[in-house]
Design a protein around this motif. Structure first.
Motif, PDB file in Angstrom:
ATOM      1  N   ALA A  96       0.813  -1.219   0.000  1.00 50.11           N
ATOM      2  CA  ALA A  96       0.000   0.000   0.000  1.00 50.11           C
ATOM      3  C   ALA A  96       0.843   1.263   0.000  1.00 50.11           C
ATOM      4  O   ALA A  96       0.302   2.373  -0.003  1.00 50.11           O
ATOM      5  CB  ALA A  96      -0.922   0.006   1.232  1.00 50.11           C
ATOM      6  N   ALA A  97       2.172   1.115  -0.020  1.00 53.53           N
ATOM      7  CA  ALA A  97       3.062   2.258   0.187  1.00 53.53           C
ATOM      8  C   ALA A  97       3.357   3.009  -1.104  1.00 53.53           C
ATOM      9  O   ALA A  97       3.506   2.425  -2.174  1.00 53.53           O
ATOM     10  CB  ALA A  97       4.373   1.794   0.805  1.00 53.53           C
ATOM     11  N   GLU A  98       3.442   4.329  -0.970  1.00 47.93           N
ATOM     12  CA  GLU A  98       4.041   5.177  -1.995  1.00 47.93           C
ATOM     13  C   GLU A  98       5.455   5.489  -1.495  1.00 47.93           C
ATOM     14  O   GLU A  98       5.663   6.393  -0.685  1.00 47.93           O
ATOM     15  CB  GLU A  98       3.240   6.464  -2.203  1.00 47.93           C
ATOM     16  N   PHE A  99       6.438   4.745  -1.958  1.00 46.55           N
ATOM     17  CA  PHE A  99       7.790   4.843  -1.409  1.00 46.55           C
ATOM     18  C   PHE A  99       8.463   6.167  -1.771  1.00 46.55           C
ATOM     19  O   PHE A  99       9.227   6.711  -0.978  1.00 46.55           O
ATOM     20  CB  PHE A  99       8.649   3.684  -1.919  1.00 46.55           C
ATOM     21  N   LEU A 100       8.208   6.671  -2.995  1.00 47.55           N
ATOM     22  CA  LEU A 100       8.851   7.901  -3.468  1.00 47.55           C
ATOM     23  C   LEU A 100      10.367   7.813  -3.337  1.00 47.55           C
ATOM     24  O   LEU A 100      11.050   8.787  -3.040  1.00 47.55           O
ATOM     25  CB  LEU A 100       8.314   9.117  -2.700  1.00 47.55           C
ATOM     26  N   ASP A 101      10.901   6.628  -3.570  1.00 48.74           N
ATOM     27  CA  ASP A 101      12.321   6.368  -3.403  1.00 48.74           C
ATOM     28  C   ASP A 101      12.669   5.134  -4.245  1.00 48.74           C
ATOM     29  O   ASP A 101      11.786   4.501  -4.838  1.00 48.74           O
ATOM     30  CB  ASP A 101      12.628   6.119  -1.924  1.00 48.74           C
ATOM     31  N   LEU A 102      13.945   4.781  -4.271  1.00 49.27           N
ATOM     32  CA  LEU A 102      14.383   3.594  -5.002  1.00 49.27           C
ATOM     33  C   LEU A 102      14.070   2.331  -4.205  1.00 49.27           C
ATOM     34  O   LEU A 102      14.948   1.572  -3.790  1.00 49.27           O
ATOM     35  CB  LEU A 102      15.872   3.690  -5.319  1.00 49.27           C
ATOM     36  N   VAL A 103      12.785   2.123  -3.972  1.00 50.25           N
ATOM     37  CA  VAL A 103      12.263   0.962  -3.261  1.00 50.25           C
ATOM     38  C   VAL A 103      11.089   0.433  -4.076  1.00 50.25           C
ATOM     39  O   VAL A 103      10.265   1.216  -4.561  1.00 50.25           O
ATOM     40  CB  VAL A 103      11.807   1.318  -1.834  1.00 50.25           C
ATOM     41  N   LEU A 104      10.995  -0.890  -4.222  1.00 47.96           N
ATOM     42  CA  LEU A 104       9.954  -1.490  -5.042  1.00 47.96           C
ATOM     43  C   LEU A 104       9.405  -2.737  -4.367  1.00 47.96           C
ATOM     44  O   LEU A 104      10.155  -3.578  -3.894  1.00 47.96           O
ATOM     45  CB  LEU A 104      10.526  -1.880  -6.412  1.00 47.96           C
ATOM     46  N   ALA A 105       8.083  -2.849  -4.321  1.00 46.11           N
ATOM     47  CA  ALA A 105       7.436  -4.078  -3.870  1.00 46.11           C
ATOM     48  C   ALA A 105       7.222  -4.996  -5.070  1.00 46.11           C
ATOM     49  O   ALA A 105       6.870  -4.528  -6.163  1.00 46.11           O
ATOM     50  CB  ALA A 105       6.101  -3.768  -3.200  1.00 46.11           C
ATOM     51  N   VAL A 106       7.445  -6.302  -4.873  1.00 53.36           N
ATOM     52  CA  VAL A 106       7.320  -7.273  -5.959  1.00 53.36           C
ATOM     53  C   VAL A 106       6.429  -8.415  -5.497  1.00 53.36           C
ATOM     54  O   VAL A 106       6.562  -8.904  -4.369  1.00 53.36           O
ATOM     55  CB  VAL A 106       8.699  -7.829  -6.375  1.00 53.36           C
ATOM     56  N   ARG A 107       5.529  -8.837  -6.393  1.00 51.66           N
ATOM     57  CA  ARG A 107       4.649  -9.955  -6.065  1.00 51.66           C
ATOM     58  C   ARG A 107       4.375 -10.787  -7.305  1.00 51.66           C
ATOM     59  O   ARG A 107       4.087 -10.247  -8.380  1.00 51.66           O
ATOM     60  CB  ARG A 107       3.325  -9.441  -5.491  1.00 51.66           C
ATOM     61  N   VAL A 108       4.479 -12.107  -7.164  1.00 51.67           N
ATOM     62  CA  VAL A 108       4.084 -13.034  -8.219  1.00 51.67           C
ATOM     63  C   VAL A 108       2.613 -13.367  -8.015  1.00 51.67           C
ATOM     64  O   VAL A 108       2.176 -13.679  -6.901  1.00 51.67           O
ATOM     65  CB  VAL A 108       4.945 -14.310  -8.185  1.00 51.67           C
ATOM     66  N   VAL A 109       1.837 -13.281  -9.101  1.00 54.44           N
ATOM     67  CA  VAL A 109       0.401 -13.561  -9.028  1.00 54.44           C
ATOM     68  C   VAL A 109       0.056 -14.676 -10.013  1.00 54.44           C
ATOM     69  O   VAL A 109       0.755 -14.890 -11.001  1.00 54.44           O
ATOM     70  CB  VAL A 109      -0.432 -12.301  -9.339  1.00 54.44           C
ATOM     71  N   ASP A 110      -1.023 -15.364  -9.758  1.00 54.91           N
ATOM     72  CA  ASP A 110      -1.379 -16.536 -10.561  1.00 54.91           C
ATOM     73  C   ASP A 110      -1.861 -16.183 -11.961  1.00 54.91           C
ATOM     74  O   ASP A 110      -1.630 -16.925 -12.907  1.00 54.91           O
ATOM     75  CB  ASP A 110      -2.443 -17.362  -9.848  1.00 54.91           C
ATOM     76  N   ASP A 111      -2.554 -15.038 -12.073  1.00 51.22           N
ATOM     77  CA  ASP A 111      -3.123 -14.695 -13.377  1.00 51.22           C
ATOM     78  C   ASP A 111      -3.551 -13.231 -13.369  1.00 51.22           C
ATOM     79  O   ASP A 111      -3.318 -12.499 -12.399  1.00 51.22           O
ATOM     80  CB  ASP A 111      -4.310 -15.601 -13.719  1.00 51.22           C
ATOM     81  N   LEU A 112      -4.182 -12.813 -14.461  1.00 49.62           N
ATOM     82  CA  LEU A 112      -4.636 -11.431 -14.596  1.00 49.62           C
ATOM     83  C   LEU A 112      -5.658 -11.069 -13.520  1.00 49.62           C
ATOM     84  O   LEU A 112      -5.619  -9.975 -12.951  1.00 49.62           O
ATOM     85  CB  LEU A 112      -5.232 -11.221 -15.989  1.00 49.62           C
TER      86      LEU A 112
END
Length: 417
Positions: free
Chosen positions: A308-324
């Protein structure tokens, strides 16, 4: 010092003068404002030097000092920006719909100025000139309340614009810098529902939530930009990688930067090693889900707060999802209605993504960084709306007008006698 209401009433009277000008006269007014800014460069820079000295004495961070600083090049850019707005198409008087009834009654929808715009912002001093130019281009008056750290700069710029207005026989109050800088003055301004037609807060989430809590006038809101890139199973990996790097690393502190990467499980093993290498080379810290952590050495586990974060920095959340559908569900849960991107080779998948999400801007195989008024053909931008009012998404001069009906007849009556 005048009261907030006195300033607002003066702005309303001057705004009426601006609204009565035709497009050529408003453009001439903007060109005069640009020329006056050039002429007043020395005074503007002297005022900015006062703000810079006060900010340095308070221990302001270097990045914020750079946002505050004006020099000859930045004043020249401000002047060029006003001239650019003068050259944009005139939104006032545009007929957006026209029908002629069987009885000969002509019904038109026509763009007209909103009236008085309150602009509350925490940004560079050039926003003072940019906002004034866009509001006047659309036939409005504007009340400006910039950050206290730039008060001398903002006042000098507004005073310069006011001199140009007076030289053109328009009340200087059409561009009013709020004289009372107390926080209470913002509340008073936001509650002048009989005078102020629209308020636009532009700054951090705290400012916007403060404005939303106290406003009795229509308010354009944009709390934050939690922008997502979904890499579909059919995506071209090189294309998707370009979108990721451009969206996350070119300017991470802007609202159209990517904050979360979602990857279809079927392409994860192929795409994530490429993404990991590219992100690591650019110093991006990754917060990864359990299904993606093995691809990112040294990554932290992603939390609900990270998604839910707006990092506004060189930070990234990553998630693998099953489908669209799983990607859509994630965006619906954590998104901020700002900008979403899909990388896909399947038009059907792209259309489903477009239809299922309600965000203000949807990108198909294009970078989130294009979510900007200038890039989307508006010429200039006064803000971004994630509020479903008359404007949604990046806002330019046209968004500072509304549509009304003009009905022309030859004596028709609804109930003939």
């Amino acid at each position: 010092m005048r009261t907030v209401k006195e300033q607002a009433l003066a702005c309303r009277a001057a705004a009426q003068q601006v609204a009565e000008l035709d497009g050529a006269a408003r453009n001439a007014l903007l060109l005069a404002m640009a020329a006056q800014l050039e002429q007043d460069e020395a005074q503007i820079l002297a005022a900015n030097a006062q703000d810079m000295a006060a900010a340095a004495a308070r221990g302001t961070a270097a990045a914020l000092l750079d946002r505050l600083r004006l020099d000859a090049a930045r004043v020249a850019a401000m002047v060029a920006g006003v001239r650019h707005v003068a050259g944009l198409p005139d939104p006032v008087g545009q007929v957006t719909r026209e029908d002629v009834r069987a009885d000969g009654l002509r019904i038109q929808r026509v763009r007209v100025p909103l009236g008085v715009i309150a602009m509350i912002y925490e940004a560079r001093p050039n926003v003072t000139a940019d906002a004034a130019a866009l509001c006047l281009k659309a036939g409005n008056g504007v009340i400006l309340r910039g950050g206290s750290e730039a008060q001398q700069s903002n006042r000098a710029i507004a005073a310069s614009l006011g001199r140009a207005l007076q030289a053109c026989c328009i009340g200087a109050a059409a561009v009013s810098a709020l004289e009372d800088l107390r926080r209470e003055s913002i509340i008073e301004l936001l509650q002048l529902s009989d005078i102020v037609d629209l308020a636009i807060p532009r700054g951090g989430e705290g400012l916007i939530r403060f404005a939303a809590e106290h406003a009795r006038v229509p308010l354009i809101k944009h709390y934050k930009g939690v922008c997502h890139l979904f890499v579909d199973a059919s995506a071209d990996t090189a294309l998707a990688l370009r979108l990721l790097i451009d969206g996350k690393t070119t300017r991470p502190a802007v609202c159209n930067a990517l904050e979360t990467l979602l990857v279809h499980a079927d392409i994860a093993a192929q795409f994530l090693p490429l993404a990991a290498a590219a992100l690591q080379a650019r110093g991006v810290e990754v917060r990864a889900c359990e299904r993606s952590r093995d691809f990112f050495a040294g990554s932290r586990p992603a939390t609900e707060a990270d998604y839910a974060a707006e990092f506004l920095d060189l930070v990234l959340a990553v998630r693998v999802v099953d489908d669209l559908d799983a990607a859509i569900a994630h965006i619906r849960s954590y998104g901020s209605d700002h900008t979403e991107v899909i990388a896909t080779g399947e038009p059907v998948q792209a259309q489903r993504f477009i239809q299922a999400l309600r965000s203000a801007v949807i990108m198909v195989n294009a970078s989130s960084r294009f979510s900007d008024g200038g890039e989307l053909g508006l010429g200039a931008e006064i803000g971004i709306s994630t509020t479903r009012l008359h404007a949604y998404g990046p806002m330019g001069a046209e968004s500072l007008t509304i549509e009304r009906y003009v009905v022309s007849g030859t004596g028709q009556v609804r109930h003939p006698q």
